[in-house]
Design an enzyme around this catalytic site. Structure first.
Site, mmCIF file in Angstrom:
data_model
loop_
_atom_site.group_PDB
_atom_site.id
_atom_site.type_symbol
_atom_site.label_atom_id
_atom_site.label_comp_id
_atom_site.label_asym_id
_atom_site.label_seq_id
_atom_site.Cartn_x
_atom_site.Cartn_y
_atom_site.Cartn_z
ATOM 1 N N ASN A 170 0.847 -1.196 0.000
ATOM 2 C CA ASN A 170 0.000 0.000 0.000
ATOM 3 C C ASN A 170 0.882 1.246 0.000
ATOM 4 O OD1 ASN A 170 0.563 0.738 2.896
ATOM 5 N ND2 ASN A 170 -0.439 -1.243 3.227
ATOM 6 N N ASP B 133 -4.474 -6.435 4.805
ATOM 7 C CA ASP B 133 -5.579 -7.261 5.302
ATOM 8 C C ASP B 133 -5.597 -8.626 4.621
ATOM 9 O OD1 ASP B 133 -6.615 -5.280 7.040
ATOM 10 O OD2 ASP B 133 -7.571 -4.286 5.337
ATOM 11 N N LYS C 193 9.246 -16.734 -10.872
ATOM 12 C CA LYS C 193 8.511 -15.611 -11.447
ATOM 13 C C LYS C 193 7.384 -16.100 -12.356
ATOM 14 C CE LYS C 193 9.077 -11.679 -14.559
ATOM 15 N NZ LYS C 193 10.010 -10.934 -15.433
ATOM 16 N N PHE D 191 -4.969 3.361 14.614
ATOM 17 C CA PHE D 191 -5.114 4.376 13.569
ATOM 18 C C PHE D 191 -6.142 3.870 12.563
ATOM 19 C CE2 PHE D 191 -1.801 6.869 15.169
ATOM 20 C CZ PHE D 191 -1.586 7.983 14.365
ATOM 21 N N LYS E 196 -14.292 0.619 14.802
ATOM 22 C CA LYS E 196 -12.998 -0.030 15.015
ATOM 23 C C LYS E 196 -12.545 0.110 16.464
ATOM 24 C CE LYS E 196 -8.380 -0.174 12.841
ATOM 25 N NZ LYS E 196 -7.555 0.389 11.756
ATOM 26 N N LYS F 260 -12.219 -3.556 18.408
ATOM 27 C CA LYS F 260 -10.841 -4.003 18.671
ATOM 28 C C LYS F 260 -10.435 -3.806 20.130
ATOM 29 C CE LYS F 260 -10.154 -4.104 14.039
ATOM 30 N NZ LYS F 260 -9.614 -5.067 13.132
#
Length: 399
Positions: free
Chosen positions: A209, A278, A288, A322, A336, A340
């Site tokens: 990301n 995730d 490859k 975060f 969240k 959590k």
């Protein structure tokens, strides 16, 4: 709070050097012992005798002027200082410090000191915004140097803008606050995660990301500056490691989970800023994958939810998560926070390019389990980190 502190003021060659006289006076009045080093150009604006009279100490201007033959002056002064403040810090001096140049008494002493160093920039607004100056300040900040931001106003050159040396009263106030702050978390152990993870598909490809790790690294620096022992678990980044922080480099989500789990029982506070994948490819191919004319389908599986594990297994740790979202910030963040079992969560709208991934600025909302909400307006990620540490400390104090 500054009583008994040994402070060196480095005065460089800018018109704002006259303000350093008042700074010397106010620090002396606060009970600090002050010694002054001046560059040759600074003596063109203010005389050494003025600082000598106010500080009641000799003023240093020449590397080769050894006032005491039993010591080497610049080393002795570097070791003596508890605090080193450059006021004014010109563009030239900032450039010297950032590039390790030591060609006069001030820059040589700076290179030798292990004390806390503050820079109070003062220069023309266009100089302050020049890419070279900006990069030099970023480099110094990453090394642990602290900045006293210049103010906006009328400058000696006739321009109106940012670049005016902060007022002496405000500088003393900031030094007092910072002196108190640096022992706030003494004895506490803080675990911070930062950056992205990489989930391998084959030997040359991976899923990841846009996280740069900048926010997590800034938080690690700020926690360390507050006196904490800091463990930083970092995914792949191009950032310099914060000083006096123990860094654990990982790549995948599973590696980050194992490292965090290993450290978890030791720490008092966890701040999880890392953008952990995730999902990961269910199978990693040994060689490859060669392209052909057929579509490529990759089956993905869930990674371990690190934050959920921490919330489920916490004892006395204070856990901050975060939430980097592109919409419905508070709705997703609050969900969240509860699911959590967190103590607080920091909400960050990454859809805005100026405060999103890889930007140098941020703007966040700090939510607590008790329902408290604090908006932190846009600022540099280091300034945001300082605010977040302050807010966490407030919440811990209520416990």
């Amino acid at each position: 709070m500054l009583k008994g502190k040994k402070i060196v003021i480095g005065v460089s060659g800018g018109i704002a050097a006259y303000k350093a006289i008042a700074l010397t006076s106010k620090l002396t009045q606060s009970g600090a012992e002050v010694k002054v080093i001046m560059t040759k150009h600074a003596t063109e604006f203010v005389t050494p005798l003025t600082f000598q009279a106010i500080s009641r100490n000799p003023v240093y201007t020449d590397t080769f002027d050894e006032k005491d033959s039993s010591v080497i002056a610049h080393i002795d002064l570097a070791d003596w200082a508890d605090i080193f403040i450059l006021a004014p810090a010109t563009a030239n001096l900032i450039g010297k410090v950032a590039n390790g140049v030591a060609d006069d008494m001030l820059s040589t002493t700076l290179l030798a000191t292990q004390s806390t160093v503050y820079l109070a920039p003062a220069m023309n607004v266009h100089m302050y915004q020049h890419p070279a100056v900006v990069e030099n300040m970023k480099k110094l900040e990453s090394w642990g140097y602290r900045f006293i931001e210049p103010g906006d106003g009328y400058l000696a050159c006739g321009y109106i803008g940012k670049g005016r040396l902060e007022e002496p009263e405000k500088m003393v106030e900031l030094l007092e606050m910072d002196t108190n702050r640096t022992t706030k978390w003494k004895g506490k152990k803080v675990l911070i995660t930062a950056g992205p993870t990489r989930e391998a598909l084959d030997p040359v490809r991976y899923f990841t990301n846009y996280s740069s790790g900048k926010m997590g690294y800034a938080l690690a620096q700020s926690a360390m500056e507050n006196g904490a022992e800091v463990y930083l678990v970092s995914g792949p980044t191009h950032l310099e490691e914060p000083q006096n922080v123990r860094v654990f480099h990982v790549s995948s989500a599973s590696q980050m989970f194992e490292t965090v789990k290993h450290l978890y029982d030791e720490v008092d506070i966890v701040v999880k800023t890392a953008a952990v994948a995730d999902y990961r490819p269910k199978q990693t191919v040994e060689h490859k994958i060669k392209k052909n004319n057929e579509p490529l389908s990759v089956e993905m599986e869930r990674t371990t939810d690190i934050l959920h594990y921490l919330g489920e297994h916490k004892r006395n740790q204070f856990i901050v998560g975060f939430a980097a979202e592109t919409q419905n910030l508070k709705e997703y963040g609050t969900k969240k926070l509860v699911s959590k079992n967190l103590d607080a969560i920091v909400l960050n709208d990454v859809s805005q390019s100026d405060i999103g991934f890889d930007s140098d600025q941020n703007q966040v909302i700090f939510l607590t389990r008790a329902g408290n909400e604090q908006f932190v307006p846009q600022a540099s990620k280091k300034q945001i980190a300082d605010q977040i540490i302050h807010l966490i400390d407030n919440e811990i104090g209520k416990g």
